[in-house]
Motif scaffolding. Structure first.
Motif, PDB file in Angstrom:
ATOM      1  N   TYR A  33       6.508  59.890  56.500  1.00  0.00           N
ATOM      2  CA  TYR A  33       7.884  59.805  56.991  1.00  0.00           C
ATOM      3  C   TYR A  33       8.855  60.334  55.934  1.00  0.00           C
ATOM      4  CZ  TYR A  33       5.419  56.099  59.561  1.00  0.00           C
ATOM      5  OH  TYR A  33       4.508  55.379  60.290  1.00  0.00           O
ATOM      6  N   TYR A  35      12.989  59.981  55.072  1.00  0.00           N
ATOM      7  CA  TYR A  35      14.249  59.309  55.346  1.00  0.00           C
ATOM      8  C   TYR A  35      15.308  59.859  54.392  1.00  0.00           C
ATOM      9  CZ  TYR A  35      12.251  55.604  58.307  1.00  0.00           C
ATOM     10  OH  TYR A  35      11.648  54.906  59.319  1.00  0.00           O
ATOM     11  N   GLN A  37      18.965  58.739  52.469  1.00  0.00           N
ATOM     12  CA  GLN A  37      19.812  57.599  52.107  1.00  0.00           C
ATOM     13  C   GLN A  37      21.059  58.131  51.429  1.00  0.00           C
ATOM     14  OE1 GLN A  37      18.165  54.849  49.229  1.00  0.00           O
ATOM     15  NE2 GLN A  37      19.376  53.145  50.031  1.00  0.00           N
ATOM     16  N   GLY A  42      22.519  52.873  54.692  1.00  0.00           N
ATOM     17  CA  GLY A  42      21.126  52.549  54.947  1.00  0.00           C
ATOM     18  C   GLY A  42      20.265  53.786  55.021  1.00  0.00           C
ATOM     19  N   LEU A  43      19.055  53.593  55.477  1.00  0.00           N
ATOM     20  CA  LEU A  43      18.110  54.700  55.562  1.00  0.00           C
ATOM     21  C   LEU A  43      18.184  55.353  56.932  1.00  0.00           C
ATOM     22  CD1 LEU A  43      16.951  52.859  53.227  1.00  0.00           C
ATOM     23  CD2 LEU A  43      14.786  53.997  53.718  1.00  0.00           C
ATOM     24  N   PHE A  45      16.390  57.931  59.450  1.00  0.00           N
ATOM     25  CA  PHE A  45      15.127  58.584  59.752  1.00  0.00           C
ATOM     26  C   PHE A  45      15.323  60.076  59.972  1.00  0.00           C
ATOM     27  CE2 PHE A  45      11.036  59.354  61.521  1.00  0.00           C
ATOM     28  CZ  PHE A  45      11.214  60.156  62.641  1.00  0.00           C
ATOM     29  N   TYR A  48       8.747  62.440  61.214  1.00  0.00           N
ATOM     30  CA  TYR A  48       7.517  61.651  61.106  1.00  0.00           C
ATOM     31  C   TYR A  48       6.327  62.522  61.457  1.00  0.00           C
ATOM     32  CZ  TYR A  48       3.986  58.623  63.376  1.00  0.00           C
ATOM     33  OH  TYR A  48       2.823  58.029  63.797  1.00  0.00           O
ATOM     34  N   ASP A  56       7.394  64.124  64.986  1.00  0.00           N
ATOM     35  CA  ASP A  56       8.602  63.623  65.631  1.00  0.00           C
ATOM     36  C   ASP A  56       9.782  64.077  64.790  1.00  0.00           C
ATOM     37  OD1 ASP A  56       9.859  60.246  66.431  1.00  0.00           O
ATOM     38  OD2 ASP A  56      10.804  62.212  66.529  1.00  0.00           O
ATOM     39  N   SER A  58      12.950  64.071  65.723  1.00  0.00           N
ATOM     40  CA  SER A  58      14.172  63.636  66.394  1.00  0.00           C
ATOM     41  C   SER A  58      15.307  63.258  65.453  1.00  0.00           C
ATOM     42  CB  SER A  58      13.856  62.445  67.307  1.00  0.00           C
ATOM     43  OG  SER A  58      13.342  61.362  66.559  1.00  0.00           O
ATOM     44  N   LEU A  91      13.952  60.083  50.717  1.00  0.00           N
ATOM     45  CA  LEU A  91      12.801  59.212  50.480  1.00  0.00           C
ATOM     46  C   LEU A  91      11.647  59.587  51.396  1.00  0.00           C
ATOM     47  CD1 LEU A  91      14.736  55.850  50.250  1.00  0.00           C
ATOM     48  CD2 LEU A  91      13.402  56.842  48.411  1.00  0.00           C
ATOM     49  N   LYS A  98       0.250  54.008  61.983  1.00  0.00           N
ATOM     50  CA  LYS A  98       1.581  53.626  62.432  1.00  0.00           C
ATOM     51  C   LYS A  98       1.578  52.166  62.839  1.00  0.00           C
ATOM     52  CE  LYS A  98       0.840  55.309  67.148  1.00  0.00           C
ATOM     53  NZ  LYS A  98       1.312  56.291  68.165  1.00  0.00           N
ATOM     54  N   GLY A  99       2.762  51.560  62.826  1.00  0.00           N
ATOM     55  CA  GLY A  99       2.895  50.184  63.275  1.00  0.00           C
ATOM     56  C   GLY A  99       3.031  49.177  62.152  1.00  0.00           C
ATOM     57  N   TYR A 103       5.238  50.582  55.254  1.00  0.00           N
ATOM     58  CA  TYR A 103       5.224  51.856  54.534  1.00  0.00           C
ATOM     59  C   TYR A 103       5.126  51.626  53.030  1.00  0.00           C
ATOM     60  CZ  TYR A 103       7.768  53.680  58.701  1.00  0.00           C
ATOM     61  OH  TYR A 103       8.182  54.026  59.952  1.00  0.00           O
TER      62      TYR A 103
ATOM     63  N   TYR B  36      12.484  44.921  52.666  1.00  0.00           N
ATOM     64  CA  TYR B  36      12.214  45.778  51.513  1.00  0.00           C
ATOM     65  C   TYR B  36      13.290  45.536  50.465  1.00  0.00           C
ATOM     66  CZ  TYR B  36       8.751  48.638  53.988  1.00  0.00           C
ATOM     67  OH  TYR B  36       7.635  49.087  54.644  1.00  0.00           O
ATOM     68  N   PHE B  90      16.777  45.526  52.228  1.00  0.00           N
ATOM     69  CA  PHE B  90      16.826  46.119  53.558  1.00  0.00           C
ATOM     70  C   PHE B  90      15.894  45.385  54.506  1.00  0.00           C
ATOM     71  CE2 PHE B  90      19.328  49.877  52.794  1.00  0.00           C
ATOM     72  CZ  PHE B  90      19.146  50.142  51.448  1.00  0.00           C
TER      73      PHE B  90
END
Lengths: 114, 114
Positions: A33, A35, A37, A42-43, A45, A48, A56, A58, A91, A98-99, A103, B36, B90
């Motif tokens: 992934y 990200y 910041q 915040g982070l 996305f 992925y 992904d 998106s 980051l 996944k799930g 991370y 986190y 976070f």
């Protein structure tokens, strides 16, 4: 490797230049992934990757952003024609699957566009 | 889609005092929950996670969190903080059914003072 490795740790670039950020995930982690910041936020996305599936994308904010990953190894995030609003910490994280595994994050690349 | 709310952007507290960092989430499906911690100029480190079972989860550095499904909350607590706990915290969620990315809150800056 033992952890997620990102390089460079810091990058200062001039507006309009292209930059490439690298992420080396934990060996065997199939998911990766990216990200972003921004200062005081915040982070966010970005993208992925999961194994050989289509990524992904998106979260990519514009077509100036792209990322690649070959198999389950290194990933590169490329920002073309950088703008000042691209200044942020980028980051990378990887996970075993996944799930619920959670991370493991790298220390990030601090990008400053001047 | 999921969303995470961390209402407190900053929490000042004296050393050895207790602290609670609040996290509420919104989701139409069941989720796994994570906290986190990010120390200055570092990446994110997993503190603790709730996947299933006991709603009280213990993590590293003496932190714990309690999952409250009816209130859709996952507040983080520590009975006695130390200067070294000063960091950004976070809260994040991911769907249990195979979601592919963590959704993060905007973070809470914990500042421990002497």
């Amino acid at each position: 490797g033992a952890g997620v490795s990102q390089s460079p740790s810091n990058k200062v670039t001039e507006k309009g230049k292209d930059v490439e950020l690298r992420c080396d995930p934990i060996s065997g982690h199939t998911a990766l992934y990216w990200y972003r910041q921004r200062l005081g936020q915040g982070l966010e996305f970005l993208i992925y990757f999961q194994g050989n599936s289509a990524p992904d994308k998106s979260g990519l904010p514009s077509d100036r952003f792209s990322a690649e990953r070959t198999g389950e190894s290194v990933s590169t995030l490329t920002i073309q024609r950088t703008q000042q609003e691209d200044s942020a910490v980028y980051l990378c994280a990887s996970s075993l699957h996944k799930g619920g595994a959670g991370y493991t994050f790298g220390s990030g690349t601090r990008l400053t566009v001047v | 889609a999921q969303s995470v709310t961390q209402l407190d952007s900053q929490v000042p507290v004296f050393e050895e005092a207790p602290v609670e960092l609040r996290c509420n989430y919104s989701s139409s499906v069941s989720v796994y929950l994570f906290w986190y911690v990010q120390y200055p100029n570092q990446g994110l480190q997993l503190l603790l996670k709730y996947l299933s079972g006991s709603t009280l989860v213990k993590g590293i550095n003496g932190f714990e969190a309690e999952f409250n499904k009816s209130q859709t909350s996952f507040h983080l607590r520590k009975p006695s903080v130390h200067i070294s706990d000063t960091a950004e915290y976070f809260c994040a969620v991911i769907p249990t059914g195979g979601g592919n990315k963590l959704t993060f809150g905007t973070g809470t800056q914990l500042k421990v003072e002497l």
